[in-house]
Write a protein that holds these residues in place. Structure first.
Motif, PDB file in Angstrom:
ATOM      1  N   ALA A   1      -4.609   0.086   1.098  1.00 52.88           N
ATOM      2  CA  ALA A   1      -3.616   0.194   2.174  1.00 52.88           C
ATOM      3  C   ALA A   1      -4.067   1.201   3.232  1.00 52.88           C
ATOM      4  CB  ALA A   1      -2.259   0.594   1.603  1.00 52.88           C
TER       5      ALA A   1
ATOM      6  N   ALA B   1       2.043   7.688  14.532  1.00 50.94           N
ATOM      7  CA  ALA B   1       1.654   7.194  13.211  1.00 50.94           C
ATOM      8  C   ALA B   1       1.703   8.287  12.157  1.00 50.94           C
ATOM      9  CB  ALA B   1       0.251   6.599  13.281  1.00 50.94           C
TER      10      ALA B   1
ATOM     11  N   GLU C   1      -5.303  -0.320  17.632  1.00 53.01           N
ATOM     12  CA  GLU C   1      -4.283   0.163  18.570  1.00 53.01           C
ATOM     13  C   GLU C   1      -4.886   1.124  19.591  1.00 53.01           C
ATOM     14  OE1 GLU C   1      -0.911   1.867  16.625  1.00 53.01           O
ATOM     15  OE2 GLU C   1      -0.575   0.111  15.340  1.00 53.01           O
TER      16      GLU C   1
ATOM     17  N   ALA D   1      -6.786  -0.339   5.432  1.00 51.63           N
ATOM     18  CA  ALA D   1      -6.217  -1.277   6.393  1.00 51.63           C
ATOM     19  C   ALA D   1      -5.497  -0.548   7.522  1.00 51.63           C
ATOM     20  CB  ALA D   1      -5.258  -2.229   5.682  1.00 51.63           C
ATOM     21  N   GLU D   2      -4.832   0.558   7.190  1.00 60.76           N
ATOM     22  CA  GLU D   2      -4.140   1.339   8.215  1.00 60.76           C
ATOM     23  C   GLU D   2      -5.130   1.917   9.220  1.00 60.76           C
ATOM     24  OE1 GLU D   2      -1.692   5.504   8.345  1.00 60.76           O
ATOM     25  OE2 GLU D   2      -0.891   3.932   7.048  1.00 60.76           O
TER      26      GLU D   2
ATOM     27  N   PHE E   1      -3.816  -6.321   2.851  1.00 61.33           N
ATOM     28  CA  PHE E   1      -3.128  -5.296   3.635  1.00 61.33           C
ATOM     29  C   PHE E   1      -3.470  -5.410   5.127  1.00 61.33           C
ATOM     30  CE2 PHE E   1      -2.611  -2.998  -0.469  1.00 61.33           C
ATOM     31  CZ  PHE E   1      -1.260  -2.713  -0.364  1.00 61.33           C
TER      32      PHE E   1
ATOM     33  N   ARG F   1      -0.728  -6.137   8.232  1.00 63.11           N
ATOM     34  CA  ARG F   1      -0.609  -5.304   9.436  1.00 63.11           C
ATOM     35  C   ARG F   1      -0.856  -6.093  10.717  1.00 63.11           C
ATOM     36  NH1 ARG F   1      -0.155  -0.028   9.877  1.00 63.11           N
ATOM     37  NH2 ARG F   1       0.194   1.187   7.984  1.00 63.11           N
TER      38      ARG F   1
ATOM     39  N   ALA G   1      -6.159  -0.841  11.566  1.00 61.15           N
ATOM     40  CA  ALA G   1      -5.060  -1.177  12.468  1.00 61.15           C
ATOM     41  C   ALA G   1      -4.879  -0.119  13.550  1.00 61.15           C
ATOM     42  CB  ALA G   1      -3.768  -1.339  11.663  1.00 61.15           C
TER      43      ALA G   1
END
Length: 392
Positions: A128, A31, A139, A131-132, A307, A311, A135
């Motif tokens: 954004a 990432a 993961e 939200a990343e 966002f 994702r 996410a």
């Protein structure tokens, strides 16, 4: 002790942990988050300043030859942030990942344990970036074989915006936001603030009169002067700042109670919870009914939800609550926790936005920041349970 040695010590068996560690760090690197390895020995002052003196009893403390108080790092967010600020990249967008030992007294549990995570600095696209983080946190759970987790979210920026829009006395705003951040009984404190103080005099009547209408800077200067004259820097364990805040609070309360209409609005706000889209609709209705300008904070919340959906996060299975907080003063916006299904108290991963931290650590200008920490013990425990097909 080196970082690698500390990690092996905290993990117990390096061979057993290699699989998930490799998968976790590989996902972070993919990432774009560089591996950070901050020093284990850290100045104690930032932790005490930002988390309060209550954390002192949990720290492993020592003093160097100059008298500076040091500690074994109790978490990795502040050390990673300090290293970033000391680097040539300070102020520029940069992201870091980490996996290492942290040290904290935990009453009957090992004082050395592992923490992993990500910290993202300098990104202006806050929604954004938020939200990343969520996410990537989701993961990370897959590295431990966990695919079905509860997502709990909140946004302290919404509460801050509400208090600003209500135009409350600054001392009330500080007290309420401190209650919110530290997860004390906010509703009970709101009720206490609605009660006028009884008339009468006390030994501090002159100080209270002098502080009437003052701001925090003026109150701190006055109390500092008074305590300097008295030849002391604290009373009963309270610092000058704490005493100044208490005097300001008493001075404000003598002028009247927290308005009942403001109390009703705050209570309605704190009752909003559930699906993020429903929460957005309820927040806009509240703002409209109360005649408050909360548009910027609600728009940021709505943008973040968009966002998140982009994702691949199922926002309808994400629980949002206006009263959700993580119990730390330095969060300024989005906050979240991931929990194993049916586990109410122990988060697997927790994080959020902390834009104010960088200036508190010495940055001359504000720097946006957001991140999360992975609690390896909890992840390993619930991951093994998932592999067995049963509950932990």
């Amino acid at each position: 002790m080196t970082e690698a040695a500390a990690t092996r010590s905290a993990s117990g068996s390096a061979a057993e942990s290699a699989s998930w560690a490799d998968a976790l760090l590989a996902s972070f690197a993919q990432a774009g988050y560089l591996r950070a390895e901050p020093a284990i020995l850290q100045p104690a002052e930032p932790f005490l300043d930002l988390s309060g003196e209550d954390i002192r009893k949990s720290l492993y403390l020592t003093t160097d030859a100059t008298g500076e108080e040091l500690c074994l790092r109790p978490d990795l967010t502040i050390p990673v942030a300090r290293d970033y600020l000391a680097s040539p990249r300070a102020g520029q967008p940069a992201g870091f990942s980490y996996l290492g030992a942290v040290f904290r007294y935990r009453w009957g549990r090992p004082g050395e344990f592992l923490q992993a995570g990500i910290e993202s600095f300098g990104r202006q696209d806050r929604a954004a970036a938020d939200a990343e983080m969520l996410a990537l946190a989701l993961e990370a759970t897959t590295a431990f074989g966990l695919t079905d987790v509860e997502i709990r979210t909140g946004d302290v920026a919404l509460f801050n915006a509400l208090l600003e829009a209500l135009d409350l006395y600054p001392v009330w705003r500080r007290r309420l936001i401190k209650d919110f951040n530290r997860k004390v009984s906010l509703i009970d404190d709101i009720e206490r603030l609605t009660l006028k103080t009884t008339p009468g005099r006390n030994e501090y009547e002159g100080v209270l009169a002098a502080l009437a209408g003052s701001d925090r800077k003026a109150a701190l200067a006055l109390v500092t002067d008074l305590m300097s004259i008295a030849g002391t820097t604290n009373v009963g364990g309270r610092t000058v700042a704490e005493i100044a805040d208490r005097f300001l609070e008493q001075s404000t309360l003598k002028g009247g109670a927290l308005p009942r209409d403001a109390v009703d609005v705050i209570k309605r706000f704190l009752s909003i919870a559930g699906d993020p889209d429903d929460a957005i609709a309820q927040l806009r209705a509240l703002a409209n009914d109360a005649g408050l300008d909360l548009a910027a904070a609600i728009d940021q919340f709505e943008s973040r939800v968009g966002f998140m959906a982009a994702r691949g996060i199922d926002t309808h299975n994400t629980r949002f609550s206006t009263s959700f907080g993580r119990g730390l003063d330095y969060y300024t916006g989005f906050e979240f926790e991931l929990h194993a299904k049916g586990n109410g108290a122990e988060p697997l991963i927790a994080g959020g936005r902390y834009d104010g931290l960088m200036t508190q650590l010495g940055s001359a200008t504000p720097i946006p920041a957001v991140g999360f920490s992975v609690w390896i013990e909890a992840m390993t425990k619930h991951g093994k349970a998932a592999a067995r097909g049963g509950a932990a």
